[in-house]
Enzyme design. Structure first.
Site, PDB file in Angstrom:
ATOM      1  CE  LYS A  85      16.485  59.874 -10.026  1.00 54.13           C
ATOM      2  NZ  LYS A  85      16.229  58.808 -10.994  1.00 54.13           N
ATOM      3  N   GLY A 185       8.000  40.534  -9.473  1.00 51.90           N
ATOM      4  CA  GLY A 185       7.394  41.831  -9.758  1.00 51.90           C
ATOM      5  C   GLY A 185       6.846  41.843 -11.164  1.00 51.90           C
ATOM      6  N   GLY A 187       4.976  43.972 -12.756  1.00 51.61           N
ATOM      7  CA  GLY A 187       4.454  45.309 -13.046  1.00 51.61           C
ATOM      8  C   GLY A 187       4.707  45.665 -14.495  1.00 51.61           C
ATOM      9  CG  ASN A 188       4.362  49.728 -15.725  1.00 56.63           C
ATOM     10  OD1 ASN A 188       3.240  49.394 -16.105  1.00 56.63           O
ATOM     11  ND2 ASN A 188       4.566  50.780 -14.963  1.00 56.63           N
ATOM     12  CB  VAL A 189      10.029  46.491 -16.309  1.00 61.40           C
ATOM     13  CG1 VAL A 189      11.185  45.823 -17.037  1.00 61.40           C
ATOM     14  CG2 VAL A 189      10.197  48.001 -16.327  1.00 61.40           C
TER      15      VAL A 189
END
Ligand code: NAD
Length: 360
Positions: A85, A185, A187-189
């Protein structure tokens, strides 16, 4: 003048990192840390996060924690990847420039492929394009540049099959038809997850803090029920799918949860792994470990390294079902929380591969 410092192994933290690289470039204002946790299985892959950390120590803590998490995610998913990371320290709205991103790219390149980067919080596709100008060790790039594009559909599919494996454990069969599933949520997922759930005939509820995100789902699926984002943990549901933020499984929420399964995409759902993993187990709630079932994004990135093929990425994400089954079965056999079993399986794979490499 710029500099790059590599700390010796003896000074590294208890988490067992191989290498931490501090990068700075006064000309562009770049300050970054690249954390390479483990490369036994393959090159360390993980996104670059740009964030206004209050101190460099805070940035280091984040990179250590996140890179270790990537090792576990890759290992449990059977990928030949290590964990890495990077963090760029600074305000992503004011500090960014082409020069800074390209300088960061040249630092990534200097590691010769030992670390492969991708997009994370605070970064954009444009930033990744600049980084890509200086290094080939980048994944998650747009389809137009030969990459895999948005990983969310593959992530959502992995969450869906992981949820089905959890359903098999909780109900004796993996059907989600008729089950009340709350997606926190949208959102995208979350949005793609709703598609799969609706297709199977689940009774889907969604919650989001933004109207436009809710509207987008409702336009496609008018039969979805909207619930108040503030009262999630007390909603009557069978399956809770956290797909927004981390730490939603905590002292306040777990005692109130009215569900048999938790299976969602959000990273770090357990506020404190040991305490809250055990609390879920004690309450008889089947918990599909987040880093296992949300690995579709990483799987998508991995397939870019082999020459991207979306069908193959989905096929590979299908494996999440079987691994989730194994984890949950071992959890009930041993009485250990599922997150702990998943961690142990990841460690075991890394250790076994280290051994075969030592004996070569
Ligand atoms: P996103 O930003 O597109 O969606 C998150 C949604 O959650 C947003 O619509 C946001 O408004 C909503 N939200 C924020 N706070 C909320 C709250 N308190 N209550 C209800 N809704 C809230 O992000 P995403 O890409 O869909 O990712 C969702 C989660 O999955 C994140 O935790 C992310 O780290 C994790 N994840 C994503 C991927 C991927 O491929 N995108 C891969 C692995 C893990």
């Amino acid at each position: 003048m710029d500099s790059q410092t590599t700390l010796p192994l003896s000074q590294m933290d208890k988490m067992g990192h191989e290498q931490i690289v501090f990068c700075q470039d006064p000309y562009t204002g770049l300050k970054a840390i690249i954390g390479i946790h483990n490369t036994v299985l393959g090159p360390a892959l993980g996104g670059t996060r740009m964030w206004s950390y209050a101190t460099e120590a805070e940035a280091l803590t984040d990179v250590l924690r996140l890179s270790r998490g990537m090792s576990y995610k890759a290992a449990i998913s059977g990928l030949n990847l290590g964990g890495g990371k990077a963090v760029i320290i600074g305000d992503s709205r004011t500090l960014k420039s082409e020069a800074l991103m390209r300088r960061f790219g040249s630092f990534v390149d200097s590691l010769g492929g030992k670390y492969i980067t991708a997009e994370d919080v605070g970064m954009t596709t444009k930033d990744m394009e600049y980084i890509h100008m200086e290094t080939d060790h980048v994944v998650g790039i747009p389809e137009t540049l030969g990459g895999g594009g948005d990983p969310s559909p593959v992530t959502a599919y992995g969450v869906y099959v992981g949820m089905k494996a959890a359903a098999k454990k909780a109900y004796g069969n993996d059907s989600i038809a008729g089950k009340k599933v709350l997606v926190q949520g949208s959102g995208n997922v979350g949005g793609y997850l709703v598609d799969h759930l609706m297709e199977e005939g689940a009774k889907v509820m969604i919650a989001d803090i933004f109207e436009d995100k809710i509207r987008k789902v409702l336009e496609k699926h008018p039969n979805v029920t909207v619930v108040d984002a503030k009262v999630i943990s007390s909603v009557d549901m069978d399956i809770y799918a956290p797909c927004a933020l981390g730490a939603t499984l905590n002292d306040q929420t777990i005692p109130n949860l009215k569900c048999q399964i938790v299976a969602g995409a959000a990273n770090n759902q357990l506020a404190k792994e040991d305490i809250h993993g055990k609390m879920l187990l004690d309450r008889g709630i089947v918990y599909a470990p987040d880093f296992l079932i949300n690995a579709g994004g990483l799987i998508n990135c991995y397939s870019e390294l082999e020459g991207y093929n979306r069908d193959r990425a989905f096929q590979s994400a299908e494996g999440i079902y079987e691994t989730t089954e194994q984890v949950l079965n071992k959890s009930s056999e041993t009485g250990k929380p599922s997150y702990q079993i998943a961690n142990e399986m990841a460690e075991e794979r890394i250790e076994k591969m280290a051994q075969i490499h030592r004996s070569l």
